[in-house]
Design a protein around this motif. Sequence first.
Motif, PDB file in Angstrom:
ATOM      1  N   UNK A   1       0.842  -1.192   0.000  1.00 41.32           N
ATOM      2  CA  UNK A   1       0.000   0.000   0.000  1.00 41.32           C
ATOM      3  C   UNK A   1       0.872   1.235   0.000  1.00 41.32           C
ATOM      4  N   UNK A   2       0.464   2.286  -0.704  1.00 43.45           N
ATOM      5  CA  UNK A   2       1.213   3.525  -0.658  1.00 43.45           C
ATOM      6  C   UNK A   2       1.172   4.092   0.738  1.00 43.45           C
ATOM      7  N   UNK A   3       2.269   4.696   1.154  1.00 41.12           N
ATOM      8  CA  UNK A   3       2.315   5.262   2.486  1.00 41.12           C
ATOM      9  C   UNK A   3       1.428   6.501   2.570  1.00 41.12           C
ATOM     10  N   UNK A  55      -3.427  -3.602  -6.594  1.00 41.05           N
ATOM     11  CA  UNK A  55      -4.532  -4.139  -7.391  1.00 41.05           C
ATOM     12  C   UNK A  55      -5.779  -3.264  -7.358  1.00 41.05           C
ATOM     13  N   UNK A  56      -5.848  -2.308  -6.419  1.00 40.04           N
ATOM     14  CA  UNK A  56      -6.964  -1.361  -6.359  1.00 40.04           C
ATOM     15  C   UNK A  56      -6.392   0.050  -6.418  1.00 40.04           C
ATOM     16  N   UNK A  57      -6.979   0.884  -7.274  1.00 43.56           N
ATOM     17  CA  UNK A  57      -6.502   2.256  -7.479  1.00 43.56           C
ATOM     18  C   UNK A  57      -7.553   3.248  -7.004  1.00 43.56           C
ATOM     19  N   UNK A  58      -7.066   4.384  -6.504  1.00 54.17           N
ATOM     20  CA  UNK A  58      -7.932   5.416  -5.943  1.00 54.17           C
ATOM     21  C   UNK A  58      -7.735   6.725  -6.706  1.00 54.17           C
ATOM     22  N   UNK A  59      -8.859   7.349  -7.076  1.00 52.28           N
ATOM     23  CA  UNK A  59      -8.846   8.624  -7.797  1.00 52.28           C
ATOM     24  C   UNK A  59      -9.851   9.582  -7.190  1.00 52.28           C
ATOM     25  N   UNK A  60      -9.638  10.854  -7.479  1.00 50.29           N
ATOM     26  CA  UNK A  60     -10.629  11.891  -7.211  1.00 50.29           C
ATOM     27  C   UNK A  60     -11.279  12.248  -8.535  1.00 50.29           C
ATOM     28  N   UNK A  69      -8.120  12.405 -10.963  1.00 56.48           N
ATOM     29  CA  UNK A  69      -6.803  12.703 -10.415  1.00 56.48           C
ATOM     30  C   UNK A  69      -6.354  11.553  -9.530  1.00 56.48           C
ATOM     31  N   UNK A  70      -5.167  10.997  -9.777  1.00 54.58           N
ATOM     32  CA  UNK A  70      -4.712   9.834  -9.011  1.00 54.58           C
ATOM     33  C   UNK A  70      -4.344  10.195  -7.583  1.00 54.58           C
ATOM     34  N   UNK A  71      -4.801   9.371  -6.654  1.00 55.67           N
ATOM     35  CA  UNK A  71      -4.500   9.557  -5.230  1.00 55.67           C
ATOM     36  C   UNK A  71      -3.638   8.441  -4.661  1.00 55.67           C
ATOM     37  N   UNK A  72      -3.696   7.264  -5.237  1.00 51.16           N
ATOM     38  CA  UNK A  72      -2.889   6.183  -4.698  1.00 51.16           C
ATOM     39  C   UNK A  72      -3.272   4.844  -5.274  1.00 51.16           C
ATOM     40  N   UNK A  73      -2.483   3.847  -4.928  1.00 53.02           N
ATOM     41  CA  UNK A  73      -2.746   2.469  -5.329  1.00 53.02           C
ATOM     42  C   UNK A  73      -2.447   1.563  -4.156  1.00 53.02           C
ATOM     43  N   UNK A  74      -3.200   0.473  -4.041  1.00 50.59           N
ATOM     44  CA  UNK A  74      -3.160  -0.328  -2.833  1.00 50.59           C
ATOM     45  C   UNK A  74      -3.210  -1.811  -3.141  1.00 50.59           C
ATOM     46  N   UNK A  75      -2.738  -2.604  -2.207  1.00 49.33           N
ATOM     47  CA  UNK A  75      -2.846  -4.052  -2.287  1.00 49.33           C
ATOM     48  C   UNK A  75      -4.242  -4.454  -1.795  1.00 49.33           C
ATOM     49  N   UNK A 117      -9.657   9.770   6.610  1.00 50.42           N
ATOM     50  CA  UNK A 117      -8.960  11.004   6.244  1.00 50.42           C
ATOM     51  C   UNK A 117      -8.311  10.914   4.866  1.00 50.42           C
ATOM     52  N   UNK A 118      -7.812   9.740   4.504  1.00 53.96           N
ATOM     53  CA  UNK A 118      -7.100   9.597   3.235  1.00 53.96           C
ATOM     54  C   UNK A 118      -7.846   8.763   2.210  1.00 53.96           C
ATOM     55  N   UNK A 119      -8.844   8.004   2.643  1.00 52.78           N
ATOM     56  CA  UNK A 119      -9.620   7.093   1.794  1.00 52.78           C
ATOM     57  C   UNK A 119      -8.819   5.869   1.351  1.00 52.78           C
ATOM     58  N   UNK A 120      -7.620   5.696   1.895  1.00 53.30           N
ATOM     59  CA  UNK A 120      -6.804   4.542   1.556  1.00 53.30           C
ATOM     60  C   UNK A 120      -7.320   3.296   2.277  1.00 53.30           C
TER      61      UNK A 120
END
Length: 398
Positions: A1-3, A55-60, A69-75, A117-120
Amino acid sequence: MLHSSIFAAAGGRLLVAGLALATLAGCARTVPTTAGNHDYLVYIGTNVASPQENTIYLYHLSPATGELLPLGAMKGGAQPTYLTMDAAHRHLYAVSETQTYLGQPGGGVSALAIDPRTAMLTMLNQQPSTGASPCYISLDRTGKNALVANYSSGNVAVLPVRPDGQLAPPAATDQHLAPFGPHKNQSSAHAHCFLAAPDNRYAFAVDLGTDKVTGYKLDAATGQLAPLPAPAFTAKPGAGPRHLTFHPNGRWAYLENELNSTVTALAYDAKAGTFQEIETLSTLPAGFSGDNSGADVHVSPDGKFVYTSNRGDNSLAVFQIAPADGRLALVQHVSTQGKTPRNFALDPSGRVLLVANQNSDNVFTYTVDKQTGKLTPTGKSVSLPSPMFVEVVPDFTK
């Protein structure tokens, strides 16, 4: 997971300020400051097979422009090809559409906690799905049970949701049996969708292999299923029903048929837990020739339109719903600007549509004309590996 250090939070609002997210699309990208301009978060599940990779990506999502807009990517586990989220936006659930899971035959289901707070995402726990290639997951109307359809093994399962959001082992399963349809892809059962009725009294499993929608009495307190004595609906032989969705009024439903590329409008009898066909229409443009398979179906939040996706023609079909009887009238076909539109989604306001093109590794956005239902490409897109599912929710970090 992205920090979480890639995010800065102030006053509970998520800020992304000129940060390079090198993990997205395999290259660095500078994201401008956008706090306050974006109303939705988008989670995208992929067909990435390794659970050690993101395997899961997060955007706004900006509903004004359709920009992602990319916010992060996670396991999020292996092959999280279908996702669902609880109503409080505290937990996300994902299938692992695998043949082997944690060393055992079959697929799995993951429960992930959402950082407010981060939606991660952070993995909570995983359970076997009791079948191979789970391809659909939904929560019942109480949020206390996850309903899972296992495609390759042709069975369904109910996994209770614990108070802390973790998944308990399956409380009930049911195997779909012959007779199967006449199409070459109907040599066995293929459960493809499993969802609860609007009043939560029943659950319905759509099976591509049997051409049937199987109904169950659902006990939300225990997660138990009691199959109804007869199918809730039987499609035309060889239709290959895939996905079912209810109209906001609860009286109609729409069934996407994969193998003959049609959509069926249904009248729903909430007392009996059965459906009656209103009409069936092709989802393809006139004159189309070639291979195609229907994929996804959604009703607009205002209940005025039905949208379906075609894999092969690589198009979205738009239909207007007659307010008197639920019948459909074709409005438009529009290119998905990519290959194999497995899934798509409308934002909760119905202003933007996002389509995930599995085999061209991209997601495109469209503005929606809320008067006519017509789609117009925004020119905005993102690239990511084998996108399969799009979940759009209000930005709860603000």
